[in-house]
Design a protein around this motif. Structure first.
Motif, PDB file in Angstrom:
ATOM      1  N   TRP A 190     -26.515 -52.883   1.838  1.00  0.00           N
ATOM      2  CA  TRP A 190     -25.645 -52.546   2.971  1.00  0.00           C
ATOM      3  C   TRP A 190     -25.299 -53.759   3.835  1.00  0.00           C
ATOM      4  N   PRO A 191     -26.281 -54.606   4.223  1.00  0.00           N
ATOM      5  CA  PRO A 191     -25.930 -55.761   5.060  1.00  0.00           C
ATOM      6  C   PRO A 191     -24.919 -56.693   4.373  1.00  0.00           C
ATOM      7  N   LYS A 192     -25.108 -56.917   3.060  1.00  0.00           N
ATOM      8  CA  LYS A 192     -24.199 -57.811   2.339  1.00  0.00           C
ATOM      9  C   LYS A 192     -22.792 -57.223   2.300  1.00  0.00           C
ATOM     10  N   GLN A 193     -22.701 -55.909   2.030  1.00  0.00           N
ATOM     11  CA  GLN A 193     -21.402 -55.245   2.033  1.00  0.00           C
ATOM     12  C   GLN A 193     -20.756 -55.332   3.417  1.00  0.00           C
ATOM     13  N   ALA A 194     -21.573 -55.105   4.450  1.00  0.00           N
ATOM     14  CA  ALA A 194     -21.062 -55.086   5.823  1.00  0.00           C
ATOM     15  C   ALA A 194     -20.516 -56.451   6.235  1.00  0.00           C
ATOM     16  N   LYS A 195     -21.171 -57.527   5.795  1.00  0.00           N
ATOM     17  CA  LYS A 195     -20.692 -58.867   6.130  1.00  0.00           C
ATOM     18  C   LYS A 195     -19.314 -59.122   5.523  1.00  0.00           C
ATOM     19  N   LEU A 196     -19.104 -58.636   4.293  1.00  0.00           N
ATOM     20  CA  LEU A 196     -17.793 -58.793   3.653  1.00  0.00           C
ATOM     21  C   LEU A 196     -16.734 -57.965   4.390  1.00  0.00           C
ATOM     22  N   ALA A 197     -17.128 -56.750   4.798  1.00  0.00           N
ATOM     23  CA  ALA A 197     -16.190 -55.890   5.532  1.00  0.00           C
ATOM     24  C   ALA A 197     -15.850 -56.493   6.887  1.00  0.00           C
TER      25      ALA A 197
ATOM     26  N   THR B 253     -20.994 -51.151  14.117  1.00  0.00           N
ATOM     27  CA  THR B 253     -19.964 -52.026  13.558  1.00  0.00           C
ATOM     28  C   THR B 253     -20.453 -52.680  12.271  1.00  0.00           C
ATOM     29  N   PHE B 254     -19.497 -53.211  11.495  1.00  0.00           N
ATOM     30  CA  PHE B 254     -19.863 -53.934  10.284  1.00  0.00           C
ATOM     31  C   PHE B 254     -20.723 -55.152  10.636  1.00  0.00           C
ATOM     32  N   ALA B 255     -20.372 -55.819  11.742  1.00  0.00           N
ATOM     33  CA  ALA B 255     -21.107 -57.016  12.143  1.00  0.00           C
ATOM     34  C   ALA B 255     -22.563 -56.688  12.449  1.00  0.00           C
ATOM     35  N   ALA B 256     -22.774 -55.574  13.164  1.00  0.00           N
ATOM     36  CA  ALA B 256     -24.143 -55.173  13.517  1.00  0.00           C
ATOM     37  C   ALA B 256     -24.932 -54.789  12.278  1.00  0.00           C
ATOM     38  N   LEU B 257     -24.278 -54.083  11.346  1.00  0.00           N
ATOM     39  CA  LEU B 257     -24.949 -53.691  10.107  1.00  0.00           C
ATOM     40  C   LEU B 257     -25.270 -54.923   9.266  1.00  0.00           C
ATOM     41  N   GLY B 258     -24.374 -55.916   9.291  1.00  0.00           N
ATOM     42  CA  GLY B 258     -24.601 -57.142   8.528  1.00  0.00           C
ATOM     43  C   GLY B 258     -25.810 -57.911   9.021  1.00  0.00           C
ATOM     44  N   LYS B 259     -26.138 -57.773  10.306  1.00  0.00           N
ATOM     45  CA  LYS B 259     -27.278 -58.495  10.880  1.00  0.00           C
ATOM     46  C   LYS B 259     -28.593 -57.717  10.739  1.00  0.00           C
ATOM     47  N   ALA B 260     -28.501 -56.430  10.384  1.00  0.00           N
ATOM     48  CA  ALA B 260     -29.703 -55.610  10.262  1.00  0.00           C
ATOM     49  C   ALA B 260     -30.505 -56.004   9.016  1.00  0.00           C
ATOM     50  N   THR B 261     -31.796 -55.965   9.129  1.00  0.00           N
ATOM     51  CA  THR B 261     -32.662 -56.288   7.990  1.00  0.00           C
ATOM     52  C   THR B 261     -32.876 -55.049   7.134  1.00  0.00           C
ATOM     53  N   GLY B 262     -33.174 -55.274   5.868  1.00  0.00           N
ATOM     54  CA  GLY B 262     -33.435 -54.159   4.973  1.00  0.00           C
ATOM     55  C   GLY B 262     -34.626 -53.338   5.443  1.00  0.00           C
ATOM     56  N   LYS B 263     -35.604 -54.007   6.053  1.00  0.00           N
ATOM     57  CA  LYS B 263     -36.804 -53.328   6.549  1.00  0.00           C
ATOM     58  C   LYS B 263     -36.453 -52.362   7.670  1.00  0.00           C
ATOM     59  N   LYS B 264     -35.575 -52.809   8.581  1.00  0.00           N
ATOM     60  CA  LYS B 264     -35.169 -51.947   9.696  1.00  0.00           C
ATOM     61  C   LYS B 264     -34.384 -50.744   9.205  1.00  0.00           C
ATOM     62  N   LEU B 265     -33.455 -50.977   8.268  1.00  0.00           N
ATOM     63  CA  LEU B 265     -32.646 -49.881   7.743  1.00  0.00           C
ATOM     64  C   LEU B 265     -33.508 -48.858   6.998  1.00  0.00           C
ATOM     65  N   LYS B 266     -34.484 -49.370   6.250  1.00  0.00           N
ATOM     66  CA  LYS B 266     -35.386 -48.483   5.519  1.00  0.00           C
ATOM     67  C   LYS B 266     -36.198 -47.629   6.486  1.00  0.00           C
ATOM     68  N   ALA B 267     -36.621 -48.229   7.599  1.00  0.00           N
ATOM     69  CA  ALA B 267     -37.398 -47.502   8.601  1.00  0.00           C
ATOM     70  C   ALA B 267     -36.567 -46.393   9.234  1.00  0.00           C
ATOM     71  N   ILE B 268     -35.269 -46.656   9.469  1.00  0.00           N
ATOM     72  CA  ILE B 268     -34.380 -45.644  10.046  1.00  0.00           C
ATOM     73  C   ILE B 268     -34.267 -44.447   9.103  1.00  0.00           C
TER      74      ILE B 268
END
Length: 212
Positions: free
Chosen positions: A186-193, A155-170
């Motif tokens: 991505w997190p900033k965009q997701a929070k707006l969405a 979800t957008f909410a879950a992506l908004g809470k993810a850290t850049g470090k975690k996303l980079k690791a994925i």
């Protein structure tokens, strides 16, 4: 043939005011493009007669020269020739019902009667899985969406809470071709969405290039 209605929300237009529908059903020919009509809620819509049982790729061309996908498409298919992702829809095949014979009706009636007398099994409540269309985030396509969903980010909410470090690791775990992506925005965009602030999201995405 089955009538299918294609729609675009008003916020998807940005600075444009009109949109054309092009796809496999009109051979992507601009001369045969289908114009979308403005609806009472400000959205645009057009209906097309399509053959059941087939999959069609399509996109919208705005009158400011921008191509956009359907925000609520059934799926997205990567077009290798043009390096873009097209919206796609599979029209359900029509089911032909056979006329029941008297014997078949008798068997069906007997089966229904027998089932009616049997004790009812307790149905387990199935919670529907919640997913947002993460491809609305600049820099995220279908393949990256699958990577995120595998990590529980649906979800957008879950992506908004993810850290850049975690996303980079994925992305790094997924292989070299994904390591080129920068998930910082991505997190900033997701929070707006998630807050349905589509105008602010579009303004941010206009400043980004491939999500960067």
């Amino acid at each position: 043939m089955k009538k299918i209605t294609f729609t675009l929300p008003a916020e998807a237009l940005g600075t444009a005011s009109e949109a054309l529908l092009l796809g496999d059903f009109n051979e992507w020919n601009l001369d045969n493009a289908i114009g979308l009509s403005v609806q009472p809620d400000g959205s645009l819509a057009a209906s097309v007669e399509l053959e059941p049982g087939k999959t069609y790729e399509y996109r919208f061309l705005l009158n400011n020269g921008t191509w956009i996908n359907d925000w609520n498409a059934q799926q997205y298919i990567h077009n290798q020739s043009f390096g873009v992702e097209n919206s796609a829809i599979t029209v359900p095949a029509e089911i032909i019902k056979e006329k029941a014979t008297p014997k078949a009706k008798a068997i069906a009636t007997k089966t229904v009667t027998k089932k009616a007398t049997a004790p009812k099994a307790k149905k387990e409540k199935i919670e529907p899985s919640v997913k947002d269309d993460l491809t609305k985030i600049e820099g995220i396509g279908n393949k990256i969406t699958k990577l995120l969903e595998a990590e529980g980010i649906t979800t957008f909410a879950a992506l908004g809470k993810a850290t850049g470090k975690k996303l980079k690791a994925i992305l790094e775990t997924a292989g070299p071709k994904f390591q080129l992506h920068d998930p910082a925005s991505w997190p900033k965009q997701a929070k707006l969405a998630a807050a349905e602030k589509w105008d602010e999201l579009k303004a941010l995405q206009d400043k980004l290039v491939a999500g960067k």
